[in-house]
Scaffold this motif. Sequence first.
Motif, mmCIF file in Angstrom:
data_model
loop_
_atom_site.group_PDB
_atom_site.id
_atom_site.type_symbol
_atom_site.label_atom_id
_atom_site.label_comp_id
_atom_site.label_asym_id
_atom_site.label_seq_id
_atom_site.Cartn_x
_atom_site.Cartn_y
_atom_site.Cartn_z
ATOM 1 N N THR A 9 0.885 -1.125 0.050
ATOM 2 C CA THR A 9 0.026 0.017 0.133
ATOM 3 C C THR A 9 1.005 1.177 -0.184
ATOM 4 O O THR A 9 0.134 2.424 0.029
ATOM 5 C CB THR A 9 -1.013 0.089 1.172
ATOM 6 O OG1 THR A 9 0.062 -0.024 2.305
ATOM 7 C CG2 THR A 9 -1.733 -1.110 1.311
ATOM 8 N N CYS A 12 5.068 5.630 -2.081
ATOM 9 C CA CYS A 12 6.396 6.263 -2.620
ATOM 10 C C CYS A 12 7.368 5.314 -1.914
ATOM 11 O O CYS A 12 7.362 4.722 -0.686
ATOM 12 C CB CYS A 12 6.470 7.562 -2.028
ATOM 13 S SG CYS A 12 8.033 8.230 -1.225
ATOM 14 N N GLU A 104 12.280 -2.218 -11.013
ATOM 15 C CA GLU A 104 11.693 -2.370 -12.793
ATOM 16 C C GLU A 104 10.077 -2.649 -12.468
ATOM 17 O O GLU A 104 9.378 -2.245 -13.356
ATOM 18 C CB GLU A 104 12.191 -3.757 -13.241
ATOM 19 C CG GLU A 104 13.747 -3.579 -13.587
ATOM 20 C CD GLU A 104 14.101 -2.299 -14.565
ATOM 21 O OE1 GLU A 104 13.248 -1.648 -15.256
ATOM 22 O OE2 GLU A 104 15.251 -1.821 -14.618
ATOM 23 N N ALA A 105 9.575 -3.308 -11.526
ATOM 24 C CA ALA A 105 8.256 -3.410 -11.450
ATOM 25 C C ALA A 105 7.552 -2.308 -11.213
ATOM 26 O O ALA A 105 6.281 -1.985 -11.576
ATOM 27 C CB ALA A 105 7.826 -4.615 -10.506
ATOM 28 N N MET A 106 7.832 -1.272 -10.324
ATOM 29 C CA MET A 106 7.458 -0.347 -9.945
ATOM 30 C C MET A 106 7.804 1.108 -10.733
ATOM 31 O O MET A 106 7.114 2.258 -10.402
ATOM 32 C CB MET A 106 7.812 0.109 -8.319
ATOM 33 C CG MET A 106 7.168 -0.971 -7.471
ATOM 34 S SD MET A 106 5.414 -0.972 -7.446
ATOM 35 C CE MET A 106 5.195 -2.489 -8.175
ATOM 36 N N ARG A 107 8.461 0.804 -11.495
ATOM 37 C CA ARG A 107 8.857 1.937 -12.379
ATOM 38 C C ARG A 107 7.777 2.400 -13.057
ATOM 39 O O ARG A 107 6.896 1.822 -13.732
ATOM 40 C CB ARG A 107 9.934 1.664 -13.474
ATOM 41 C CG ARG A 107 10.423 2.733 -14.207
ATOM 42 C CD ARG A 107 11.283 2.293 -15.579
ATOM 43 N NE ARG A 107 12.411 1.326 -15.498
ATOM 44 C CZ ARG A 107 13.729 2.046 -15.449
ATOM 45 N NH1 ARG A 107 13.757 3.314 -15.988
ATOM 46 N NH2 ARG A 107 14.692 1.292 -15.124
ATOM 47 N N HIS A 108 7.539 3.784 -13.064
ATOM 48 C CA HIS A 108 6.520 4.681 -13.762
ATOM 49 C C HIS A 108 5.135 4.335 -13.023
ATOM 50 O O HIS A 108 3.997 4.664 -13.523
ATOM 51 C CB HIS A 108 6.229 4.094 -15.262
ATOM 52 C CG HIS A 108 7.395 4.236 -16.260
ATOM 53 N ND1 HIS A 108 8.287 5.494 -16.259
ATOM 54 C CD2 HIS A 108 7.988 3.646 -16.876
ATOM 55 C CE1 HIS A 108 9.168 5.429 -16.867
ATOM 56 N NE2 HIS A 108 8.878 4.173 -17.644
ATOM 57 N N ARG A 109 5.019 3.595 -12.170
ATOM 58 C CA ARG A 109 3.778 3.385 -11.125
ATOM 59 C C ARG A 109 3.789 3.865 -9.946
ATOM 60 O O ARG A 109 2.842 4.427 -9.459
ATOM 61 C CB ARG A 109 3.748 1.714 -10.982
ATOM 62 C CG ARG A 109 3.400 0.786 -12.040
ATOM 63 C CD ARG A 109 3.530 -0.573 -12.015
ATOM 64 N NE ARG A 109 2.366 -0.796 -11.063
ATOM 65 C CZ ARG A 109 2.080 -2.103 -10.752
ATOM 66 N NH1 ARG A 109 3.034 -3.085 -10.763
ATOM 67 N NH2 ARG A 109 1.301 -2.344 -9.617
ATOM 68 N N LEU A 110 4.961 4.233 -9.188
ATOM 69 C CA LEU A 110 4.938 4.838 -7.785
ATOM 70 C C LEU A 110 6.282 5.962 -8.078
ATOM 71 O O LEU A 110 7.457 5.603 -8.348
ATOM 72 C CB LEU A 110 5.280 3.819 -6.650
ATOM 73 C CG LEU A 110 4.271 2.928 -6.420
ATOM 74 C CD1 LEU A 110 4.546 2.065 -5.198
ATOM 75 C CD2 LEU A 110 3.004 3.800 -5.901
#
Length: 201
Positions: A9, A12, A104-110
Amino acid sequence: MHPDLAPRTAACLLFDWDGTLVDSQYANYRAMAGTLATEGVELEQEWFDARTGLSSAEMIHTLVAERGLGLSRPVDTLVADRDAQFLKEAHSVRPLQPVLEVVEAMRHRLPMAVASGGARHVIEATLRHQPFHDAFGTLVTRDDVTHGKPAPDIFLTAARSLGAHPSRCLVYEDSEEGIAAAHAAGMAVIDVRPYTGRTAA
């Protein structure tokens, strides 16, 4: 991505650098040991490994205080020499795969930041060689704050830069000083050592 490293959850993500994002431990040790050897000081890797959350200057000050050493050159000169030695090997530093997968998984997402007790010019030079060199919204280092880890300043400054409340930030760390700094900042923290092959001290 390992499920235990998933941000869940968090709004950042803040990443320590040495030992968390990159496997720079031995290169850092060689640079520090080589510099201190010019002062006639032998630095044991076990001592160094137990204090990786400290900045180079703080580490030297701690060593001097513990051993009652007299140095022939100022600490900032020794740190500059240490950095120069390390930068000769910056291109060889590699990312730590379990944490790379999170980035890599969170790039552009958080929103994500590097929040490190290291020196800015050293991290910037090493970051250029990494696959995630463009993944972070900000870089906060020991150069940007009054107090380094275990004080919370580095993490709080990074959170402000990303516009995130500390309670919504998740920190990835590999040192006791860094974990203490995250707790002092009111942030959740994941100790990456069980996933990167290093055991908690």
